[in-house]
Design an enzyme around this catalytic site. Structure first.
Site, short mmCIF file in Angstrom:
data_model
loop_
_atom_site.label_atom_id
_atom_site.label_comp_id
_atom_site.label_asym_id
_atom_site.label_seq_id
_atom_site.Cartn_x
_atom_site.Cartn_y
_atom_site.Cartn_z
N SER A 76 -51.03 13.85 -22.28
CA SER A 76 -52.42 13.67 -22.70
C SER A 76 -52.46 13.14 -24.13
O SER A 76 -51.59 13.47 -24.94
CB SER A 76 -53.14 15.01 -22.65
OG SER A 76 -54.37 14.92 -23.35
N TYR A 87 -52.97 23.29 -25.45
CA TYR A 87 -52.89 22.16 -24.50
C TYR A 87 -52.08 21.01 -25.09
O TYR A 87 -51.22 20.42 -24.43
CB TYR A 87 -54.33 21.74 -24.21
CG TYR A 87 -54.51 20.63 -23.21
CD1 TYR A 87 -54.43 20.87 -21.84
CD2 TYR A 87 -54.84 19.34 -23.64
CE1 TYR A 87 -54.66 19.84 -20.93
CE2 TYR A 87 -55.06 18.32 -22.73
CZ TYR A 87 -54.97 18.58 -21.37
OH TYR A 87 -55.19 17.57 -20.48
N LYS A 99 -48.68 19.50 -23.58
CA LYS A 99 -48.67 18.10 -23.11
C LYS A 99 -47.62 17.27 -23.84
O LYS A 99 -47.02 16.36 -23.24
CB LYS A 99 -50.06 17.48 -23.28
CG LYS A 99 -51.10 18.03 -22.31
CD LYS A 99 -50.65 17.91 -20.86
CE LYS A 99 -51.81 17.85 -19.87
NZ LYS A 99 -51.31 17.88 -18.47
#
Ligand code: NAI
Length: 302
Positions: A154, A167, A171
């Site tokens: 991401s 996150y 990622k």
């Protein structure tokens, strides 16, 4: 015109395929001839809850369109879950050729407020989930001398995003995992790449604002299909994809400032050379640790 991309005879696992991006991958793989394991835990965006209906619905959509698929409801976030997902593929279809690591959740919070439980839940699904599914799948691919991995990274991990420390770390970690699988898989014809997608799904519709309606999930699908096809000759790369744009993200290093080896420079000398240290007008993209060491080696050799 290049040859049509087909997946005849191939077996694919798509994690988190009950909706959003994963659903498009499962449908397109099956439409092009793959037999597909549609994995989805069927919970909410924050990872709570579980249901078999999301995966079941996608399997029935695949079958209705004339394809072949089985559902799997295991969580990618445990070792048993990952093993169960790979076992579903081997039991139903005899092997695994393609793994699209796509399952994901969000627990956004600014770093100052993020609890360790929120960190762990997200790392467990994205980063550890990548290991739990890919490790048993890699063994099967190695034995068969063929494999294609796509990891879903991401922009939040590659570039950073407010409120997504958990996150973003997970990622970015997946890029590290993909890089090493690409290196170790090379001799078994196993290729591994990462993508950073942008698409309107239940996960992002509230985050993307007015932009959301310009980025459909099925604009991401063609690049992912290419990366998991036999025709794909690329490995160890990162692609950005969304809203009609298909591009590459890369990790490079510049020439930098070589201070020589006669003496260790002072802090002040480093301070004076910071522009040179940071100058990216010339750079290389190393493909392993040695490539970077070679760069230094050339400088040391004068
Ligand atoms: P989504 O929420 O529609 O899809 C994620 C799927 O993963 C859901 O169906 C969910 O039930 C499933 N899932 C969650 N935890 C699971 C677990 N432990 N085991 C098995 N399945 C599980 O969202 P979207 O957007 O389709 O996300 C797909 C991937 O793309 C995710 O990894 C996400 O982080 C990533 N991504 C999406 C972006 C976007 O713009 N949509 C941007 C960057 C990355």
């Amino acid at each position: 015109m290049s040859d049509p991309i087909t997946f005849d005879g191939r077996v694919a696992i798509v994690t988190g395929a009950g909706g959003g991006l994963g659903r498009t991958y499962a449908l397109e793989l099956a439409r092009r001839g793959a037999r597909v394991v549609v994995n989805d835990l069927g919970g909410a965006v924050d990872g709570t809850g579980a249901s078999s209906s999301a995966a079941d619905q996608v399997v029935s959509d695949v079958v209705e369109a004339g394809g072949e698929a089985v559902a799997n409801y295991d969580s990618v976030s445990t070792e048993e879950g990952g093993a169960g997902i790979v076992r579903s593929a081997v039991d139903a279809f005899g092997k695994v050729d393609i793994v699209i690591n796509n399952a994901g959740i969000l627990r956004d919070k600014s770093f100052a407020k993020m609890t360790m439980a929120e960190m762990e839940a997200v790392i467990d699904v994205h980063l550890k989930g990548g290991f739990y599914v890919s490790s048993p799948a890699f063994q099967v691919m190695r034995d068969n001398g063929y494999g294609r991995f796509v990891f879903t990274s991401s922009a939040s991990g590659l570039f950073g995003n407010f409120g997504q420390a958990n996150y973003g770390a997970a990622k970015a970690g997946l890029v590290g995992l993909s890089n090493v699988i690409a290196i170790e898989g090379e001799k078994y014809n196993v290729r591994s790449n990462a993508i950073a997608p942008i698409a309107k799904t239940r996960m992002t519709e509230d985050l993307l604002g007015s932009f959301a309606d310009m980025v459909a999930p099925d604009q991401v699908t063609p690049l992912v299909m290419y990366l998991c096809s036999e025709a794909n000759e690329y490995t160890h790369e990162i692609f950005t994809v969304g809203g009609g744009r298909y591009g590459r993200v890369f990790i490079g290093t510049n020439t930098g400032w070589f201070a020589g080896t006669d003496e260790v420079p002072t802090v002040e000398a480093v301070s004076e050379h910071m522009e040179e240290v940071r100058d990216i007008s010339e750079y290389v993209i190393p493909l392993n640790n040695n490539d970077e060491i070679m760069l230094l080696g050339q400088m040391l050799a004068g």
